[in-house]
Enzyme design. Sequence first.
Site, mmCIF file in Angstrom:
data_model
loop_
_atom_site.group_PDB
_atom_site.id
_atom_site.type_symbol
_atom_site.label_atom_id
_atom_site.label_comp_id
_atom_site.label_asym_id
_atom_site.label_seq_id
_atom_site.Cartn_x
_atom_site.Cartn_y
_atom_site.Cartn_z
ATOM 1 N N SER A 90 0.849 -1.185 0.000
ATOM 2 C CA SER A 90 0.000 0.000 0.000
ATOM 3 C C SER A 90 0.884 1.233 0.000
ATOM 4 O O SER A 90 1.966 1.238 0.592
ATOM 5 C CB SER A 90 -0.909 0.002 1.231
ATOM 6 O OG SER A 90 -1.503 1.263 1.434
ATOM 7 N N ARG A 109 -19.810 -7.981 -48.035
ATOM 8 C CA ARG A 109 -18.795 -7.341 -47.189
ATOM 9 C C ARG A 109 -19.489 -6.256 -46.387
ATOM 10 O O ARG A 109 -20.091 -5.344 -46.951
ATOM 11 C CB ARG A 109 -17.634 -6.765 -48.009
ATOM 12 C CG ARG A 109 -16.561 -6.088 -47.146
ATOM 13 C CD ARG A 109 -15.286 -5.765 -47.930
ATOM 14 N NE ARG A 109 -14.709 -6.978 -48.473
ATOM 15 C CZ ARG A 109 -14.637 -7.267 -49.765
ATOM 16 N NH1 ARG A 109 -15.100 -6.406 -50.661
ATOM 17 N NH2 ARG A 109 -14.107 -8.392 -50.182
#
Length: 417
Positions: free
Chosen positions: A248, A287
């Site tokens: 921490s 496409r």
Amino acid sequence: MVRFEAALARASAASSFIAPAYAQVISDVCKRASFDSVALARAARDAGTLAIPFVKALTDQVNEASPQAARYVHFGATSQDVIDSAAALCLKEASARVAELTIAMGDALAELARRHGATPMLARTLLQPAAPVPFGWKAAMWLAPLVRALPRFQAAAADACALQFGGASGVLSAFAERGTGVAEALAGELGLQRRVTWHSARDAFARFGAEAAILVGLSAKIGRDVALLAQAEVGELAEPAAGGRGGSSSMPHKRNPALSLLALEAARRAPGLAATLLNQLDGEHERGVGQWQSQWFTLRELTNAAASALGAVGEVLRGLEVHAAAMRANVDRTNGLAFSETLALRLSRPVADRLVAQAVREGRHLLEVLRADTDATRELDAAAAARLFEPQASYGAAAEMTEGVLNGWTAARGSAP
């Protein structure tokens, strides 16, 4: 993309469609080609695809070596052919790494399952204490979904790593009757499987995405359980210690589940990425517009998430600190209530309910209350009563289940390529 163009030239020459000398020039230039990535990116935004400025830049470099050969750069192919095939080539390497990390994680789980087949701990259902189970069984239950997921992921990856080659409209019209031969040769050059045009059929990428997201979720399930069991007030597991890991910035005493965190973080992203691929199955006609153009971005993020999650949890499991004494202490801390199911099955649910309520009300151990109850002791002598409060009395078929999972894992990993 360069690999695709070089292989296309060689495949075309092998099918007698272009002169071998031209194919050699294109292949040689591809080996040394260089590109201005910033310029390509800017041009790709105008073109709608990276393939167009890429092919132009490559053709210019081939033209410097041979104007005649330059005519055959990208010959017979279309933008989507090079983009999708390049994505498949990248995915082939990435998916192999994901499978490797999955196997490593599964092997670590198998080792824990074998080592802790007799280590008692509390099962937790709805986050509350349930009955005792072996920690080895819990590890086997973490492993069981991988037995199913690994071969399914590998199958989906193999299906997704296919050559895309259909040309302008998908029928390889530029090659006439020789199109199939060129396609087969090209697939062989690239080491990709050959299939018919899949310009608008995006099911293989969607299936891969779903299986990859499942692997991330399975990793996160393990990471969450480890993080919960590593809470200081539980203290049954701990991630492997390493310098600078889990600290921490403000509290020196902290030991955060930093590796489990990585799996949980990836699991927040993976479902959305898989959903993006599932949402791109409806490409228009031959496409589509706006589907395939971005899938390589999504696949990259998803495979990165999978590798991060699997790698992190694998590291956790290989160095996992198992605090067996804390596991037993947490069983004992329930004052025998963890054995209430065993008691109910041996006597009856109403009797067990009454004894449990008395134990809770009086703050006494359930076994003590049982031994003092005249009605219950008619059914159970002291030795039989004590046996109900041994963890092994609650294990049921845990050993057989664990063995079955381990055998399944051996078979699943043995079938890996």
